[in-house]
Design an enzyme around this catalytic site. Structure first.
Site, PDB file in Angstrom:
ATOM      1  N   GLU A  45       0.827  -1.205   0.000  1.00 26.21           N
ATOM      2  CA  GLU A  45       0.000   0.000   0.000  1.00 26.21           C
ATOM      3  C   GLU A  45       0.862   1.256   0.000  1.00 26.21           C
ATOM      4  O   GLU A  45       1.556   1.531   0.981  1.00 26.21           O
ATOM      5  CB  GLU A  45      -0.920   0.047   1.217  1.00 26.21           C
ATOM      6  CG  GLU A  45      -1.802   1.303   1.224  1.00 26.21           C
ATOM      7  CD  GLU A  45      -2.601   1.490   2.490  1.00 26.21           C
ATOM      8  OE1 GLU A  45      -3.561   2.283   2.460  1.00 26.21           O
ATOM      9  OE2 GLU A  45      -2.275   0.859   3.508  1.00 26.21           O
ATOM     10  N   GLU A  56     -12.195   2.774   5.055  1.00 23.76           N
ATOM     11  CA  GLU A  56     -11.173   3.185   6.008  1.00 23.76           C
ATOM     12  C   GLU A  56     -11.207   4.707   6.097  1.00 23.76           C
ATOM     13  O   GLU A  56     -10.427   5.405   5.455  1.00 23.76           O
ATOM     14  CB  GLU A  56      -9.787   2.691   5.588  1.00 23.76           C
ATOM     15  CG  GLU A  56      -8.710   3.033   6.619  1.00 23.76           C
ATOM     16  CD  GLU A  56      -7.337   2.483   6.271  1.00 23.76           C
ATOM     17  OE1 GLU A  56      -7.150   1.250   6.393  1.00 23.76           O
ATOM     18  OE2 GLU A  56      -6.464   3.257   5.859  1.00 23.76           O
TER      19      GLU A  56
END
Length: 292
Positions: A165, A264
């Site tokens: 990520e 998120e």
């Protein structure tokens, strides 16, 4: 075209509730079919497994341990001199995949598939304090490649996927090593392992590079997981900000994305009340059928 599937990152959502088990139950009650937990290592496996089962949730994503937070660490994958600690943390993360053993001890009857973890975010980590990022970039990439090749082998034994990520260095974490999809894609190409994929957090991608339509179309074949939050406030997708999420969700559908879209973000109020955007999506597109 099948509707998108959404997962709740319970390390972010439902902050009004104490403890991950309560948040997992709230995610299930809100209609989610899957959940993510950033760092579950301080929780009882039995409690988490029981809560997930009762909520009807799949547990799809966790992170590798961050390292020593008091010393400013945020992942260890690319940090020179911390290779052994990264590998120990990876083993700790993989052990969480065997939650069905904990469930059996509790007297439940549950298939391994139901509780099996699917993905682990292999956190790259920060440039060491006091170091010049340009000067250490080559060394950190060498360490990261070495650790990723090791991780790919470990994860393959458990049929797990490792994710990379990029985290933006403009506002969220100025010292993070991995900060653009271009950098992550180049590293994935060098490692060349099919069970290592890209984690696309749209919040970070927008801040670093914009050009979301082009970047999504270019890098989506490498993407194993998507996460969403509005920019710049990191609130709900329908909160005020730069991003047009109805367009982005349609783009993901049109491009054939089949993975989960992780929520998120920082709720601007009560989490459940703030899910109107998701209920509207489900009303318009329907919910995925089991097994899709």
């Amino acid at each position: 075209m099948a509707p998108l599937r959404f997962s709740a990152n319970v390390s972010w959502l439902f902050p009004e509730l104490p403890g991950l088990p309560a948040r997992l139950r709230a995610a299930g009650s809100s209609g989610f079919e899957a959940a993510e937990v950033a760092w579950p290592y301080s929780e009882s496996p039995e409690a988490l497994a029981r809560a997930a089962r009762e909520a009807g949730l799949r547990l799809v994503l966790i992170n590798t341990p961050p390292g020593d937070r008091e010393k400013g660490e945020m992942g260890l994958g690319a940090v020179p001199g911390r290779q052994a600690a990264f590998r120990e943390g990876l083993e700790q993360a993989v052990l969480k995949e065997h939650w069905e053993d904990a469930v059996a001890r509790e007297g439940f009857v549950c298939s391994a598939e139901f509780l099996r973890l699917e993905m682990i975010h292999l956190m790259a980590g920060r440039v060491p304090q006091g170091a010049d990022q340009a000067a250490v970039r080559s060394e950190m990439e060498t360490v990261f490649l070495e650790n990723l090749r090791h991780a790919a082998g470990v994860l393959a034994q458990e049929s797990l996927v490792g994710l990379l990520e990029p985290i933006n260095t403009r506002s969220t974490d100025p010292q993070y090593f991995l900060d653009t999809p271009q950098q992550a894609a180049a590293i994935l190409q060098k490692v060349g392992r099919p069970n290592l994929q890209l984690q696309m957090d749209i919040f970070h991608w927008q801040i670093m590079d914009g050009n979301l339509t082009g970047n999504i179309r270019e890098f989506l074949p490498l993407v194993g997981h998507v996460q969403v939050a509005q920019v710049p406030g990191r609130g709900e997708p329908d909160s005020p900000g730069e991003l047009n999420f109805p367009y982005l969700f349609q783009l993901l559908e049109d491009e054939g994305y089949k993975g989960f879209v992780g929520c998120e973000y920082q709720p601007q109020g009560d989490t459940a009340e703030g899910l109107n955007w998701l209920r509207s999506y489900w009303d318009r597109r329907g919910r995925p059928q089991a097994g899709q």
